[in-house]
Design a protein around this motif. Structure first.
Motif, PDB file in Angstrom:
ATOM      1  N   LEU A  98      29.687 -29.379  86.201  1.00 54.63           N
ATOM      2  CA  LEU A  98      28.108 -28.846  86.817  1.00 54.63           C
ATOM      3  C   LEU A  98      27.487 -28.345  85.781  1.00 54.63           C
ATOM      4  N   VAL A  99      27.983 -27.883  84.557  1.00 49.24           N
ATOM      5  CA  VAL A  99      27.563 -27.380  83.427  1.00 49.24           C
ATOM      6  C   VAL A  99      26.030 -27.746  82.996  1.00 49.24           C
ATOM      7  N   ASP A 100      25.888 -28.981  82.865  1.00 52.52           N
ATOM      8  CA  ASP A 100      24.695 -29.619  82.331  1.00 52.52           C
ATOM      9  C   ASP A 100      23.735 -30.230  83.563  1.00 52.52           C
ATOM     10  N   LYS A 101      24.084 -29.721  84.801  1.00 52.61           N
ATOM     11  CA  LYS A 101      23.172 -30.274  85.888  1.00 52.61           C
ATOM     12  C   LYS A 101      22.111 -29.282  86.174  1.00 52.61           C
ATOM     13  N   ASP A 102      20.845 -29.978  86.413  1.00 48.80           N
ATOM     14  CA  ASP A 102      19.881 -29.262  86.866  1.00 48.80           C
ATOM     15  C   ASP A 102      20.037 -28.300  88.273  1.00 48.80           C
ATOM     16  N   GLU A 103      19.645 -27.145  88.390  1.00 55.51           N
ATOM     17  CA  GLU A 103      19.867 -26.567  89.508  1.00 55.51           C
ATOM     18  C   GLU A 103      21.304 -26.330  89.886  1.00 55.51           C
ATOM     19  N   ARG A 104      22.381 -26.267  88.914  1.00 52.68           N
ATOM     20  CA  ARG A 104      23.710 -26.387  89.296  1.00 52.68           C
ATOM     21  C   ARG A 104      24.075 -25.400  90.252  1.00 52.68           C
ATOM     22  N   GLU A 105      23.337 -23.949  90.198  1.00 54.05           N
ATOM     23  CA  GLU A 105      23.686 -22.932  91.090  1.00 54.05           C
ATOM     24  C   GLU A 105      23.602 -23.365  92.534  1.00 54.05           C
ATOM     25  N   TYR A 106      22.743 -24.308  92.964  1.00 57.67           N
ATOM     26  CA  TYR A 106      22.302 -24.459  94.298  1.00 57.67           C
ATOM     27  C   TYR A 106      22.915 -25.787  95.200  1.00 57.67           C
TER      28      TYR A 106
END
Length: 254
Positions: A98-106
């Protein structure tokens, strides 16, 4: 509308999974519709409710990746009125993926939005770290329960966790609330246990649950049978403690 509660503390062995499983089972017995989401790669909450972890094909990993929907991942547990999105050891890889995904915290928040209203309570068992998995859970949650064991290093690391909660409130989830601090593994015969209770209550007064989870052999045995304490021995001290906690939370959220 479901109340989403994360059970979090970056310290291991404080009773997070025990609390997740037994609180979910207690709420279920009190006729609440409950979903338990296992967000810990160790998958102990899943096996603790009778799930064969090795056979899990769709779980929290796929849900966080958005390759499967939350609905597709839900299975029934052996506790009345409790469904579960199980975990698998695969989940270890999610932080890197998930590290390089946009809005990974959501990712988790978005994934469970469609099922949120189908349950009275959604309980999330977090990993013993403050990494991306726990961050996802705190971003998706309405509130957090912090288990604190009544032992020597009880308050160590608590400041770090409260700072994480503060930064999540500031950046990702301003509505995140502290549901309460839960004192676990209490042994009334030990002076240290009593001192920890006094200290936590003195520092955090209103934030501490009235219910205290006592050290209990049956509570330790139940997971090896893949059962909650409610199924395993409803008359035990552990079951009574967790039922009291469930009642306290229901009352708080009326």
């Amino acid at each position: 509308m479901g109340k989403i509660i994360a059970i979090a503390n970056q310290k291991g062995g404080v009773g997070k999974t025990t609390t997740s499983v037994n609180l979910a089972a207690s709420l279920g017995v009190l006729e609440k519709n409950v979903l338990l989401i296992d967000v810990d790669p160790q998958a102990n909450a899943s096996s603790g409710l009778g799930i064969d972890v090795d056979a899990v094909e769709i779980g929290s990993y796929q849900v966080l990746e958005h390759t499967k929907t939350a609905k597709e991942a839900i299975v029934s547990s052996n506790a009345p009125n409790v469904d579960i999105i199980p975990a698998h050891i695969d989940l270890v890889a999610i932080e890197i993926e998930l590290v390089d995904k946009d809005e990974r915290e959501y990712m988790l928040k978005k994934a469970i939005a469609e099922i949120k209203d189908e349950y009275d309570f959604i309980i999330m068992d977090c990993a013993p770290s403050l990494g991306l998995l726990t961050l996802n859970a705190l971003t998706a949650a309405d509130s957090v329960i912090i288990p604190i064991q009544c032992e020597y290093f009880a308050l160590e690391g608590l400041g770090k966790l409260l700072n994480t909660v503060k930064s999540v409130q500031k950046i990702h989830n301003e509505a995140l609330d502290i549901e309460g601090m839960l004192l676990t593994m209490f042994d009334s015969r030990l002076r240290l246990s009593n001192q920890v209770v006094e200290e936590v209550q003195k520092h955090f007064s209103d934030m501490v649950f009235d219910t205290i989870i006592q050290r209990n052999v049956r509570l330790g045995e139940a997971p090896s049978y893949g059962e909650s304490i409610i199924n395993y021995d409803v008359s035990s001290k552990g079951a009574v403690n967790y039922l009291n906690l469930a009642k306290e939370i229901i009352k708080k959220n009326l």
